[in-house]
Design a protein around this motif. Structure first.
Motif, short mmCIF file in Angstrom:
data_model
loop_
_atom_site.label_atom_id
_atom_site.label_comp_id
_atom_site.label_asym_id
_atom_site.label_seq_id
_atom_site.Cartn_x
_atom_site.Cartn_y
_atom_site.Cartn_z
N ALA A 97 1.75 -0.16 -2.49
CA ALA A 97 0.96 -0.84 -1.93
C ALA A 97 1.41 -2.13 -1.12
O ALA A 97 2.58 -3.25 -1.76
CB ALA A 97 -0.40 -1.88 -2.17
N LEU A 98 2.56 -3.13 0.30
CA LEU A 98 3.02 -3.70 0.41
C LEU A 98 2.00 -5.07 0.54
O LEU A 98 1.27 -5.23 1.88
CB LEU A 98 3.75 -4.27 1.59
CG LEU A 98 5.03 -2.45 1.86
CD1 LEU A 98 6.29 -2.55 2.64
CD2 LEU A 98 5.36 -2.13 0.43
N PHE B 54 12.85 -1.72 3.03
CA PHE B 54 12.32 -3.06 2.82
C PHE B 54 13.04 -3.05 1.53
O PHE B 54 12.90 -2.11 0.65
CB PHE B 54 10.42 -3.33 2.65
CG PHE B 54 10.05 -2.00 2.07
CD1 PHE B 54 9.94 -1.91 0.56
CD2 PHE B 54 9.45 -1.23 2.62
CE1 PHE B 54 9.00 -1.14 -0.46
CE2 PHE B 54 8.76 -0.29 2.19
CZ PHE B 54 8.43 0.20 0.68
N SER B 55 12.60 -4.68 0.77
CA SER B 55 12.52 -4.42 -0.95
C SER B 55 11.86 -5.63 -1.59
O SER B 55 12.17 -7.06 -1.00
CB SER B 55 14.19 -5.55 -0.84
OG SER B 55 14.43 -4.97 -2.75
N ASP C 224 10.89 -6.93 -10.77
CA ASP C 224 11.93 -6.53 -10.32
C ASP C 224 11.22 -6.19 -8.24
O ASP C 224 10.00 -5.83 -8.18
CB ASP C 224 11.40 -5.05 -10.94
CG ASP C 224 11.86 -5.69 -12.32
OD1 ASP C 224 12.32 -5.96 -13.02
OD2 ASP C 224 10.39 -4.80 -13.29
N SER C 225 12.35 -5.82 -7.82
CA SER C 225 12.81 -5.19 -6.77
C SER C 225 12.03 -3.77 -6.17
O SER C 225 12.96 -3.23 -7.14
CB SER C 225 13.74 -5.64 -5.95
OG SER C 225 13.43 -7.49 -5.74
N LEU C 226 11.63 -3.65 -5.53
CA LEU C 226 11.07 -1.80 -5.37
C LEU C 226 11.62 -1.61 -3.75
O LEU C 226 10.97 -2.91 -2.96
CB LEU C 226 9.62 -2.20 -5.44
CG LEU C 226 9.14 -2.17 -7.06
CD1 LEU C 226 7.41 -1.35 -7.28
CD2 LEU C 226 9.86 -0.84 -7.41
N SER C 227 11.37 -0.62 -3.79
CA SER C 227 12.79 -0.41 -2.05
C SER C 227 12.46 0.64 -2.34
O SER C 227 12.17 1.76 -3.52
CB SER C 227 13.48 -0.57 -1.86
OG SER C 227 14.77 0.06 -2.44
N LEU C 228 12.67 2.05 -1.30
CA LEU C 228 11.79 3.49 -1.25
C LEU C 228 13.16 3.57 -1.42
O LEU C 228 13.18 5.03 -1.72
CB LEU C 228 11.98 3.73 0.24
CG LEU C 228 10.16 3.00 1.32
CD1 LEU C 228 10.31 3.38 2.36
CD2 LEU C 228 9.21 3.76 0.46
#
Length: 415
Positions: free
Chosen positions: A316-317, A259-260, A267-271
């Motif tokens: 957390a999403l 995901f992003s 800011d975009s966070l992803s794994l």
């Protein structure tokens, strides 16, 4: 000169006399609100009120749900008016003092459009439904429950946990469902009649039931002003639900999730970010409107602080209503302040299970908020836990705490 002094003195005496004729206690402080136990009542409709317990020590107010205590933020709105704001959810009461033992006003659920319930409270009442009396009969501790038993399309199972005090008839309880528990419930069991309620700032729950001739319970469950259903229960010490680890899974061909989503700084966070590389990660699917999610957040924050230095990360999403960044910024600030959450949060979408599933298409579905996805250091999904049974379920909560800690420790030592 003498006339001027005399006139001034006369005016002062008249002013003092007028003030003396004013009714005393024109402010909350002067009226000396009753200290101790209070009984709050929310009007679910014109003929039905939901009771809950309050406590006032002269400075602060608390809501009481069984073992749970919720400290309210109190702000003055005028000489005899105040606002109580609940932590975490941000809902509030607007209240007017009627007398030293009487309050009236309304509860406003700011997370929903035009959602208001009339409210009143009475001082000196140290009970929820009625005065304490010795129990006339016993009540089994564990029950198999079916909600909406007459509606097969919407029926769902649960397990009820009851703890009856024989000296007072006070009943503490919770219901576990496959998507989470109904948290701390409190009430009474008298003359074969069960009554339970809870108010935590998000949920306003009322349960009623009568014991039938065959030993079962049959009654009605009310959730706020908008929904109610019937429920049936049978005593069953072996009652259980499907395992929460079996309800959600990756679709065939997937080993990982991706995901992003943006955080509150834009800011975009992803794994794939460096922060999460070769870390054990718990992805929390949640919403700030969800009490079970908040119970889970407290536990995840505890474990995040305990295991972070060894390589644990949590993200957390957040699925919110309304879904906009300004609202999310306020939510994040409230959760970090009220719950002490320090792990990252992102705005993932609207508070809707179908929309959440669409944003994570590798999952078979999103059955519940919350859902926790546990990922190993290689980025593979090792476990998906649907729903959350919190501290109101006693031993069940403690068992899950231990299981999660053991899994985290196992994954941390794996290479």
């Amino acid at each position: 000169m003498r006339y001027t002094i005399f006139a001034s003195l006369l005016s002062l005496l008249i002013l003092m006399a007028c003030q003396a004729e004013q009714p005393t206690g024109s402010t909350i402080k002067d009226k000396s609100l009753e200290r101790g136990a209070w009984r709050g009542l929310l009007a679910l409709n014109d003929s039905l009120e939901l009771p809950f317990e309050l406590a006032y020590d002269g400075q602060s107010w608390e809501i009481i749900n069984g073992e749970e205590r919720i400290l309210l933020q109190v702000d003055s709105l005028g000489p005899d008016s105040m606002r109580w704001t609940l932590p975490v959810f941000g809902t509030y009461f607007n209240i007017k003092q009627i007398g030293p033992k009487s309050l009236k006003g309304e509860w406003v659920n700011s997370q929903k459009e035009d959602y208001r319930l009339s409210f009143r409270a009475e001082g000196g009442q140290a009970f929820r439904f009625g005065p304490k009396t010795a129990a006339q009969s016993s009540l089994a501790k564990k029950w198999a429950v079916q909600f909406s038993p007459q509606d097969s399309a919407n029926s769902y199972p649960a397990v009820a946990l009851f703890e009856l005090d024989p000296q007072t008839s006070i009943l503490k309880a919770s219901f576990m469902t496959e998507t989470g528990d109904y948290r701390y419930l409190a009430g009474e069991f008298k003359q074969e009649r069960l009554q339970l309620s809870a108010f935590d700032g998000a949920h306003a729950f009322l349960f009623r039931a009568q014991r039938q001739g065959d030993g079962s319970l049959w009654g009605q469950f009310y959730s706020g002003k908008h929904w109610s259903t019937y429920w049936r229960a049978q005593p069953n010490p072996k009652a259980q639900l499907r395992p929460m680890d079996s309800l959600s899974f990756l679709k065939e061909g997937y080993e990982k999730i991706s995901f992003s989503f943006p955080n509150s700084q834009g800011d975009s966070l992803s794994l794939e970010d460096e922060r999460f590389e070769e870390k054990v990660v718990i992805v929390q699917i949640m919403g700030s409107w969800c009490p079970n999610c908040m119970d889970e957040s407290r536990l995840l924050e505890e474990y995040y602080r305990r295991y972070r230095k060894e390589g644990l990360e949590v993200i957390a999403l957040s699925y919110e209503l309304p879904k906009d960044m300004d609202n999310f910024k306020q939510i994040e600030k409230r959760l970090r302040t009220d719950l002490g959450i320090s792990y990252p949060m992102v705005l993932a979408g609207p508070a809707d299970k179908k929309a959440a599933a669409k944003s994570l298409p590798m999952l078979n579905h999103i059955l519940s908020f919350p859902t926790a996805i546990i990922i190993d250091r290689q980025g593979k999904v090792r476990k998906i836990h649907t729903g959350f049974n919190g501290p109101g379920t006693g031993d069940y909560y403690e068992e899950y705490r231990e299981e999660l800690a053991q899994l985290i420790e196992q994954l941390l030592v794996e290479q």
